[in-house]
Design an enzyme around this catalytic site. Structure first.
Site, PDB file in Angstrom:
ATOM      1  N   HIS A 308      12.632  43.774  34.386  1.00  0.00           N
ATOM      2  CA  HIS A 308      13.815  44.604  34.114  1.00  0.00           C
ATOM      3  C   HIS A 308      13.557  45.556  32.936  1.00  0.00           C
ATOM      4  O   HIS A 308      12.420  45.879  32.652  1.00  0.00           O
ATOM      5  CB  HIS A 308      15.038  43.719  33.902  1.00  0.00           C
ATOM      6  CG  HIS A 308      15.217  42.720  35.019  1.00  0.00           C
ATOM      7  ND1 HIS A 308      15.683  43.060  36.255  1.00  0.00           N
ATOM      8  CD2 HIS A 308      14.930  41.384  35.072  1.00  0.00           C
ATOM      9  CE1 HIS A 308      15.709  42.001  37.039  1.00  0.00           C
ATOM     10  NE2 HIS A 308      15.247  40.965  36.354  1.00  0.00           N
ATOM     11  N   GLU A 323      18.728  39.371  30.310  1.00  0.00           N
ATOM     12  CA  GLU A 323      17.402  38.959  30.777  1.00  0.00           C
ATOM     13  C   GLU A 323      16.325  39.928  30.323  1.00  0.00           C
ATOM     14  O   GLU A 323      15.224  39.531  29.942  1.00  0.00           O
ATOM     15  CB  GLU A 323      17.397  38.842  32.306  1.00  0.00           C
ATOM     16  CG  GLU A 323      16.061  38.360  32.873  1.00  0.00           C
ATOM     17  CD  GLU A 323      16.023  38.354  34.392  1.00  0.00           C
ATOM     18  OE1 GLU A 323      14.976  37.951  34.943  1.00  0.00           O
ATOM     19  OE2 GLU A 323      17.022  38.767  35.022  1.00  0.00           O
ATOM     20  N   GLU A 439       9.954  32.474  36.995  1.00  0.00           N
ATOM     21  CA  GLU A 439      11.364  32.358  36.617  1.00  0.00           C
ATOM     22  C   GLU A 439      11.399  31.194  35.629  1.00  0.00           C
ATOM     23  O   GLU A 439      11.243  30.026  36.017  1.00  0.00           O
ATOM     24  CB  GLU A 439      12.245  32.086  37.830  1.00  0.00           C
ATOM     25  CG  GLU A 439      12.287  33.215  38.838  1.00  0.00           C
ATOM     26  CD  GLU A 439      13.201  34.365  38.419  1.00  0.00           C
ATOM     27  OE1 GLU A 439      13.742  34.318  37.299  1.00  0.00           O
ATOM     28  OE2 GLU A 439      13.379  35.307  39.225  1.00  0.00           O
TER      29      GLU A 439
END
Length: 474
Positions: A308, A323, A439
């Site tokens: 991101h 995040e 993750e």
């Protein structure tokens, strides 16, 4: 009258033969290089034994072939001279390329969406058939397909490929022969565990030299090859674009630095230059060493992708943490750890900015990365969901890398380990190198978000990833 007609018929017959010879002569769209296979090979003025012999060639001489007709090949003997030889006594010299990375994907057609039909390993030599839009069609003994040209480097295009490598004999006894052939005379024998220096390769053979001075050809199936390195002896040594003191300087090396050797050309080594592909360094300014320096991460190029960024915040945790900021924190800390271990580390972003998914993939390709690591944090509509997950896309190229992290990550007890799973994510699907996506915890979980954001967890997780990379490259 009869005499005139006879002469005319003879002229017509000669003209017909000439026209036929023109009709069946094929000029190649691409010139090819051929090597002579016999001594005292006759070179004739035309394509046939009835033409006058103008000179003779010796075995092992190479020439450019410019045309072919009826079993004869026309050679460019010099800038102003050509001649014809029987095709059966010459063989084509193939254009060789070398893979610069492990698990290079071979695809069915020249695009990243095509199916993967096989893999090349670092240092593997292949025949290059054609190039198209940044892709090269290659041929090995077992497959033909397309690879990204970014990960190929020119091999020696002569008949024998020069290299500097150390090898270990794996057979109980191995014959050393005068030529690369089972029918060649045996010069001597070498035994299991003996170290040799590999001077050249030719198809399924290595030319080797032993410490005692024995030089000859052995079957490459019984030689285990380890990479060789050079150690820089002085500060400010230039790495050049070509093996010449007049060539452009593309990097500067310093005393004690070590680089993997790709090949050698006269008094120069062609070496891997992290982030720049390859370059040439003068042999009198370095010393050769035959084992990987320091540790498995030394000189490895790792691209770390902080997920991101910018307008793309990613998921937002219960406590308002974004995040995109957490992935950047993890990526920067991991970069520091890997640099301390001697790795060359590139981040896809170093600030809070937006980077497209294709651009992230291109960064990995541009720097010829040995591994691509994408950092993310998870989210779920069920706020009770917890844990970290490792994702891979390609079962052959990516899964071994993913597997190397299983032990280190599962030893972290504060966040449950959810295992290794297949993931169809752009950044690991489109990279032509070993890639994984992490993750590293659920920031949608009110308790877990505080754990993963803590300095303690960040230290633990980055050390675990670094440990997995060390294990993978050993």
């Amino acid at each position: 009258m009869f005499h005139f007609k006879a002469k005319k018929a003879v002229y017509l017959f000669i003209a017909a033969i000439f026209l036929l010879s023109i009709h069946f002569s094929t000029a190649w769209a691409e010139t090819k290089t051929v090597i002579t296979q016999v001594d005292r090979l006759n070179v004739r003025e035309g394509p046939g034994t009835h033409y006058r012999v103008k000179k003779m060639l010796n075995k092992g001489e190479t020439y450019t072939a410019i045309a072919e007709t009826n079993g004869w090949v026309q050679l460019q003997l010099s800038a102003t001279e050509t001649g014809w030889v029987a095709k059966q006594y010459v063989s084509e010299v193939k254009r060789r390329m070398i893979s610069t990375v492990d698990q290079l994907r071979v695809r069915s057609s020249p695009n990243s969406e095509a199916s993967v039909i096989g893999y090349l390993q670092r240092g593997q030599s292949v025949e290059a058939i054609e190039t198209k839009n940044g892709w090269t069609k290659v041929k090995t003994a077992s497959l033909t397909g397309w690879v990204s040209s970014t990960y190929l480097t020119n091999g020696n295009e002569e008949h024998v490929h020069s290299s500097i490598q150390a090898g270990i004999v794996t057979a109980d006894t191995l014959n050393v022969r005068t030529q690369p052939s089972q029918q060649a005379n045996v010069l001597g024998k070498i035994t299991h565990g003996q170290q040799v220096r590999i001077m050249a390769e030719n198809d399924q053979w290595y030319q080797i030299t032993t410490n005692s001075g024995l030089t000859g050809w052995v079957s490459r199936a019984y030689i285990s090859v380890s990479p060789s390195y050079v150690k820089v002896l002085y500060d400010g040594v230039n790495i050049r674009s070509m093996p010449s003191l007049q060539a452009k300087v593309q990097a500067t090396a310093h005393r004690g630095q070590q680089y993997r050797i790709i090949t050698s050309i006269e008094n120069w080594y062609k070496i891997e230059v992290p982030g720049k592909g390859s370059g040439y360094i003068a042999s009198w300014l370095v010393s050769a060493v035959h084992q990987n320096p320091k540790n498995a991460l030394y000189n490895k190029t790792i691209v770390i992708d902080a997920g991101h960024g910018g307008k793309d915040s990613g998921t937002i945790g219960k406590n308002g943490i974004m995040e995109k900021m957490l992935t950047l924190k993890t990526a920067q800390l991991l970069q520091q750890r890997l640099k301390e271990a001697g790795a060359n580390v590139i981040l896809t972003r170093t600030t809070d900015k937006y980077v497209s998914l294709p651009d992230r993939v291109q960064i990995a390709h541009r720097y010829h990365a040995d591994a691509f690591i994408s950092i993310h944090y998870d989210s779920s509509s069920d706020s009770r969901t917890r844990g970290m997950t490792i994702y891979y896309y390609d079962s052959l190229a990516d899964y071994p890398l993913a597997l190397s992290f299983a032990g280190p990550l599962s030893s972290i007890t504060s966040v449950p380990y959810r295992g290794i799973r297949f993931g169809d994510f752009h950044v690991i699907r489109e990279t032509d190198l070993p890639s994984v996506l992490f993750e590293l915890g659920y920031i949608s979980n009110p308790a877990e978000v505080n754990i993963v954001a803590s300095n303690k967890y960040q230290q633990q997780i980055t050390e675990a990833i670094a440990s997995g990379l060390r294990s993978y490259f050993q």
